[in-house]
Design an enzyme around this catalytic site. Sequence first.
Site, PDB file in Angstrom:
ATOM      1  N   GLY A  45       0.740  -1.484   0.018  1.00 49.88           N
ATOM      2  CA  GLY A  45       0.103   0.061  -0.107  1.00 49.88           C
ATOM      3  C   GLY A  45       0.969   1.385   0.094  1.00 49.88           C
ATOM      4  O   GLY A  45       1.884   1.279   0.505  1.00 49.88           O
ATOM      5  N   GLN A  50       2.949  10.038   1.113  1.00 49.44           N
ATOM      6  CA  GLN A  50       4.326   9.384   1.183  1.00 49.44           C
ATOM      7  C   GLN A  50       5.296   9.724   0.074  1.00 49.44           C
ATOM      8  O   GLN A  50       6.496   9.464   0.279  1.00 49.44           O
ATOM      9  CB  GLN A  50       4.352   7.922   1.295  1.00 49.44           C
ATOM     10  CG  GLN A  50       3.448   7.343   2.685  1.00 49.44           C
ATOM     11  CD  GLN A  50       3.414   5.890   2.562  1.00 49.44           C
ATOM     12  OE1 GLN A  50       2.209   5.158   2.258  1.00 49.44           O
ATOM     13  NE2 GLN A  50       4.234   5.272   3.250  1.00 49.44           N
ATOM     14  N   CYS A  93       5.567   0.088   7.474  1.00 51.26           N
ATOM     15  CA  CYS A  93       5.307   1.196   6.750  1.00 51.26           C
ATOM     16  C   CYS A  93       6.486   1.827   5.966  1.00 51.26           C
ATOM     17  O   CYS A  93       7.614   1.756   6.466  1.00 51.26           O
ATOM     18  CB  CYS A  93       4.926   2.311   7.715  1.00 51.26           C
ATOM     19  SG  CYS A  93       4.419   3.826   6.736  1.00 51.26           S
ATOM     20  N   LEU A  94       6.166   2.005   4.597  1.00 50.33           N
ATOM     21  CA  LEU A  94       7.442   2.308   3.689  1.00 50.33           C
ATOM     22  C   LEU A  94       8.066   3.582   4.246  1.00 50.33           C
ATOM     23  O   LEU A  94       9.253   3.875   3.846  1.00 50.33           O
ATOM     24  CB  LEU A  94       7.117   2.419   2.285  1.00 50.33           C
ATOM     25  CG  LEU A  94       6.553   0.919   1.703  1.00 50.33           C
ATOM     26  CD1 LEU A  94       5.939   1.185   0.174  1.00 50.33           C
ATOM     27  CD2 LEU A  94       7.560   0.081   1.624  1.00 50.33           C
ATOM     28  N   HIS A 135      -4.633   1.652   7.291  1.00 52.42           N
ATOM     29  CA  HIS A 135      -3.371   2.258   7.489  1.00 52.42           C
ATOM     30  C   HIS A 135      -2.984   3.435   6.679  1.00 52.42           C
ATOM     31  O   HIS A 135      -2.569   4.397   6.882  1.00 52.42           O
ATOM     32  CB  HIS A 135      -2.152   0.985   7.199  1.00 52.42           C
ATOM     33  CG  HIS A 135      -0.616   1.434   7.292  1.00 52.42           C
ATOM     34  ND1 HIS A 135       0.164   1.130   8.214  1.00 52.42           N
ATOM     35  CD2 HIS A 135      -0.202   2.310   6.449  1.00 52.42           C
ATOM     36  CE1 HIS A 135       1.431   1.477   7.964  1.00 52.42           C
ATOM     37  NE2 HIS A 135       1.187   2.328   6.804  1.00 52.42           N
ATOM     38  N   GLU A 136      -3.649   3.121   5.090  1.00 48.87           N
ATOM     39  CA  GLU A 136      -3.409   3.957   4.236  1.00 48.87           C
ATOM     40  C   GLU A 136      -4.277   5.206   4.427  1.00 48.87           C
ATOM     41  O   GLU A 136      -3.796   6.322   4.236  1.00 48.87           O
ATOM     42  CB  GLU A 136      -3.601   3.480   2.826  1.00 48.87           C
ATOM     43  CG  GLU A 136      -2.669   2.449   2.545  1.00 48.87           C
ATOM     44  CD  GLU A 136      -1.404   2.611   2.720  1.00 48.87           C
ATOM     45  OE1 GLU A 136      -0.844   3.645   2.690  1.00 48.87           O
ATOM     46  OE2 GLU A 136      -0.577   1.579   2.991  1.00 48.87           O
ATOM     47  N   HIS A 139      -3.034   7.748   6.878  1.00 48.66           N
ATOM     48  CA  HIS A 139      -1.845   8.491   6.254  1.00 48.66           C
ATOM     49  C   HIS A 139      -2.449   9.734   5.532  1.00 48.66           C
ATOM     50  O   HIS A 139      -1.862  10.907   5.462  1.00 48.66           O
ATOM     51  CB  HIS A 139      -0.982   7.868   4.904  1.00 48.66           C
ATOM     52  CG  HIS A 139       0.126   7.194   5.454  1.00 48.66           C
ATOM     53  ND1 HIS A 139       1.329   7.612   5.968  1.00 48.66           N
ATOM     54  CD2 HIS A 139       0.361   5.751   5.201  1.00 48.66           C
ATOM     55  CE1 HIS A 139       2.188   6.454   6.030  1.00 48.66           C
ATOM     56  NE2 HIS A 139       1.547   5.489   5.630  1.00 48.66           N
TER      57      HIS A 139
HETATM   58 ZN    ZN Z   1       2.397   3.673   5.733  1.00 49.33          ZN
END
Ligand code: ZN
Length: 163
Positions: A45, A50, A93-94, A135-136, A139
């Site tokens: 995701g 991000q 998380c990236l 989660h997304e 963000h």
């Molecule tokens: Zn994330």
Amino acid sequence: MAVLPILHWPDARLCTPCAAVGPVADLAVLAANMLDTMYAARGRGLAAPQVGVLLRMFVMDVTWKEGAASPLVCLNPLIVAMSAQRITGPEGCLSIPGITTLVDRATEITMGWTGLDGAQHQKVLTGFSAICAQHEIDHLDGLVTFDRLPPAARAAALAEYVA
Ligand code: ZN
């Protein structure tokens, strides 16, 4: 298409609520680039902030690692309903490389969103899809996994994290 740089927390753009996508926004190129970026980073995701774009948009593909790609692009996603039943599980998380934290989430959500073509969608998500979407969407509200942790767990995770 292009792989974009992924911002790392605590970049201010990851802590800022995003603006709604307007009705005439053409985001096809951004969506394709976000998917390329997500696959290149071996994520499942990726939210627009991000990659530094403060719009309510994310991409997700929860099956590509098992060999069957199912890319989803969500504009202006909204959680319409969520289960009372919750689960605590490990999340990476990236934007927070190297850190996995235990986050409490609803096990099931009903999510509404607009597709790239402007069509409205609504779907019940369960399992990893439900966790990933929550989660997304966090963000898009300027929240990361750290912000979902109880104080002691947050302090421990922050101590472990070197930006
Ligand atoms: Zn994330």
